[in-house]
Design a protein around this motif. Structure first.
Motif, PDB file in Angstrom:
ATOM      1  N   ASN A 135      22.686  22.752  44.293  1.00 22.47           N
ATOM      2  CA  ASN A 135      23.924  23.537  44.152  1.00 22.47           C
ATOM      3  C   ASN A 135      23.890  24.364  42.865  1.00 22.47           C
ATOM      4  O   ASN A 135      23.807  23.809  41.765  1.00 22.47           O
ATOM      5  CB  ASN A 135      25.111  22.563  44.131  1.00 22.47           C
ATOM      6  CG  ASN A 135      26.430  23.299  44.230  1.00 22.47           C
ATOM      7  OD1 ASN A 135      26.583  24.395  43.700  1.00 22.47           O
ATOM      8  ND2 ASN A 135      27.386  22.682  44.904  1.00 22.47           N
ATOM      9  N   SER A 137      26.136  25.826  41.378  1.00 25.78           N
ATOM     10  CA  SER A 137      27.297  25.722  40.481  1.00 25.78           C
ATOM     11  C   SER A 137      27.091  24.598  39.456  1.00 25.78           C
ATOM     12  O   SER A 137      27.854  24.479  38.503  1.00 25.78           O
ATOM     13  CB  SER A 137      28.580  25.499  41.281  1.00 25.78           C
ATOM     14  OG  SER A 137      28.729  24.144  41.611  1.00 25.78           O
ATOM     15  N   ARG A 402      28.463  14.980  37.457  1.00 28.39           N
ATOM     16  CA  ARG A 402      28.347  15.480  38.829  1.00 28.39           C
ATOM     17  C   ARG A 402      27.114  14.959  39.553  1.00 28.39           C
ATOM     18  O   ARG A 402      27.178  14.585  40.720  1.00 28.39           O
ATOM     19  CB  ARG A 402      28.358  17.007  38.810  1.00 28.39           C
ATOM     20  CG  ARG A 402      29.698  17.523  38.265  1.00 28.39           C
ATOM     21  CD  ARG A 402      29.948  18.953  38.583  1.00 28.39           C
ATOM     22  NE  ARG A 402      29.905  19.205  40.026  1.00 28.39           N
ATOM     23  CZ  ARG A 402      29.844  20.425  40.544  1.00 28.39           C
ATOM     24  NH1 ARG A 402      29.811  21.470  39.752  1.00 28.39           N
ATOM     25  NH2 ARG A 402      29.806  20.586  41.854  1.00 28.39           N
TER      26      ARG A 402
END
Ligand SMILES: *[C@@H]1O[C@H](CO)[C@@H](O)[C@H](O)[C@H]1NC(C)=O
Ligand SMILES: *[C@@H]1O[C@H](CO)[C@@H](O)[C@H](O)[C@H]1NC(C)=O
Ligand SMILES: *[C@@H]1O[C@H](CO)[C@@H](O)[C@H](O)[C@H]1NC(C)=O
Ligand SMILES: *[C@@H]1O[C@H](CO)[C@@H](O)[C@H](O)[C@H]1NC(C)=O
Ligand SMILES: *[C@@H]1O[C@H](CO)[C@@H](O)[C@H](O)[C@H]1NC(C)=O
Length: 415
Positions: A135, A137, A402
């Protein structure tokens, strides 16, 4: 005519079949060699000779015999750093040193499968890691580089056990002493009265953290030079890789309690004095930790956070391993971990992992009776840290949150 033709076809087919068998068999022997036949030296001071290998035991015999010799020599207490390879190879002790092969004990028979819940949990943690690495982000320095681009010195947290085919990335403040103890027991490199030490808790703290006890990836290049990367990649592919993580903020509290609330001369001199000078208006802090504690001076948790956020800190030197982000210690986007343990579920995860590694008959994870830093203290600890600093701190550790599935601590950040 017809029968001789048939015969020829049979011969050709038979040869092809034999070749196929040999290829498969070679592969098998190569793999089991790594796990089963690592010789153990009979005494701590004896330099170990490279095991005499039959050429067919492996596809890369010279590498593997070299590794075995190197690992044994290296892990032997007292020998410390590896000696010059030329010395070992021409050493004349090979006739004298007695090789002893310790057969692997039978695997424990389990009548019940691993709980579906535990398997599911691992599946999810691995999947999350993959997703977060893919990902865009989630951004952090070094995320996009390949394994080959990771400098050797950043591979110093990967402990390799060739005997069982295990790689452990240790993260300080996440039960790392106990897992290091287990790695020492599994390597059978620490001898107690001539037999390998089997009790993890009997291994003294100083020994556990002495880097000469552990064979880490960054030590490869010293001996193997340009072949080191190749070997690392082979091991990363074949071995079971694991790490343990915990909530990043709670890890910081734990690091602070352990290094600055307790008297630690080394950390006082290297870090506490800097914090006192920079953030506590103490141009000349006490010279030793004894003096400092005698007059009740030590950096506060808030000073510690200030130190982490200060750009000067990283300019002076990379974060100390006790507070360095896990993504910098363990490279989770370059190394596909097979098992991700959480300290919050340490006991269940440890049992599951030891079983998955098939060593649960050899060693047990020591249960901890220590006063662990609890997540519920978080709000108390951070009450002295300004909200703005908390948000900056979150940014610094966000990839760890995360990658490993820890929720953003909204209650701390949204006040
Ligand atoms: C680590 O162990 C080696 C050999 O066992 C010893 O020479 C060295 O002093 C130890 N290092 C520390 C920091 O204790
Ligand atoms: C091996 O060491 C012994 C002494 O321990 C020495 O007499 C002998 O010459 C050495 N042999 C070789 C081949 O180096
Ligand atoms: C990447 O992360 C963002 C932010 O958490 C999320 O909204 C997005 O769905 C993710 N993208 C993919 C492809 O998973
Ligand atoms: C990594 O690559 C992605 C595209 O694949 C790019 O968007 C991102 O900025 C890169 N990150 C770094 C730190 O170079
Ligand atoms: C654990 O430590 C905390 C703070 O250091 C203290 O408040 C608590 O009473 C301790 N708990 C036990 C069981 O020792």
């Amino acid at each position: 005519m017809g029968t001789s033709r048939m015969f020829r076809i049979f011969v050709v087919l038979g040869s092809a079949f034999m070749i196929l068998l040999i290829i498969i068999y070679w592969d098998d022997v190569g793999a089991s060699h790594l796990y089963l036949h690592t010789p153990v030296s009979p005494g701590p001071k004896i330099l170990h000779p490279p095991p005499q290998q039959k050429p067919q035991t492996s596809r890369t015999p010279s590498f593997l015999s070299d590794i075995d010799a190197f690992v044994n020599q290296f892990l032997e207490p007292g020998t410390g750093e590896p000696t010059d390879p030329a010395l070992t190879d021409t050493s004349n002790q090979s006739e004298k040193a007695e090789e002893r092969y310790i057969p692997r004990r039978e695997w424990k028979i389990h009548l019940t499968p691993v709980a579906a819940e535990l398997r599911e949990r691992q599946e999810q943690r691995r999947k999350l890691l993959q997703e977060m690495c893919a990902n865009d982000s989630v951004v952090f320095p070094g995320k996009n580089r390949s394994f080959d681009d990771i400098p050797n010195k950043e591979l110093d947290h990967l402990i390799v056990d060739d005997r069982h085919g295990i790689i452990y990335c240790y993260v300080p403040k996440v039960a790392c002493s106990n897992w290091k103890r287990i790695m020492i027991v599994l390597s059978e490199s620490l001898l107690q009265d001539g037999v390998p030490q089997r009790d993890p808790l009997a291994i003294h703290r100083d020994l556990v953290h002495n880097s000469s006890m552990h064979f880490t990836f960054n030590k490869f290049w010293k001996r193997y030079g340009k072949f080191a990367r190749h070997l690392m990649k082979v091991k990363l592919k074949k071995y079971t890789k694991f790490l343990f993580v915990r909530d990043p903020f709670v890890r910081l509290i734990s690091a602070y309690r352990n290094k600055f609330e307790l008297q630690n001369e080394d950390f006082y001199r290297r870090f506490a004095q800097v914090m006192l000078r920079r953030y506590a208006n103490q141009p000349t802090p006490p010279a030793s930790v004894d003096e400092a504690f005698a007059v009740g001076i030590h950096p506060s948790f808030s000073h510690f956070i200030q130190y982490l956020l200060d750009p000067q800190t990283e300019k002076d030197m990379p974060f100390n391993e006790h507070w360095r982000q896990v993504y910098r210690l363990c490279h989770p986007c370059q190394i596909q971990y097979d098992f991700v343990g959480h300290l919050e579920t340490a006991e269940e995860d440890a049992e599951h992992l030891l079983r998955q590694l098939r060593v649960d008959n050899v060693v047990e994870f020591p249960t901890s009776h220590r006063n662990l830093t609890a997540s519920s203290w978080e709000s108390d600890w951070f009450s002295t840290v300004p909200v703005e600093a908390r948000r900056e701190l979150y940014k610094l550790y966000e990839p760890d949150f995360r990658l490993f599935g820890y929720d953003r601590p909204d209650s701390l950040l949204n006040e």
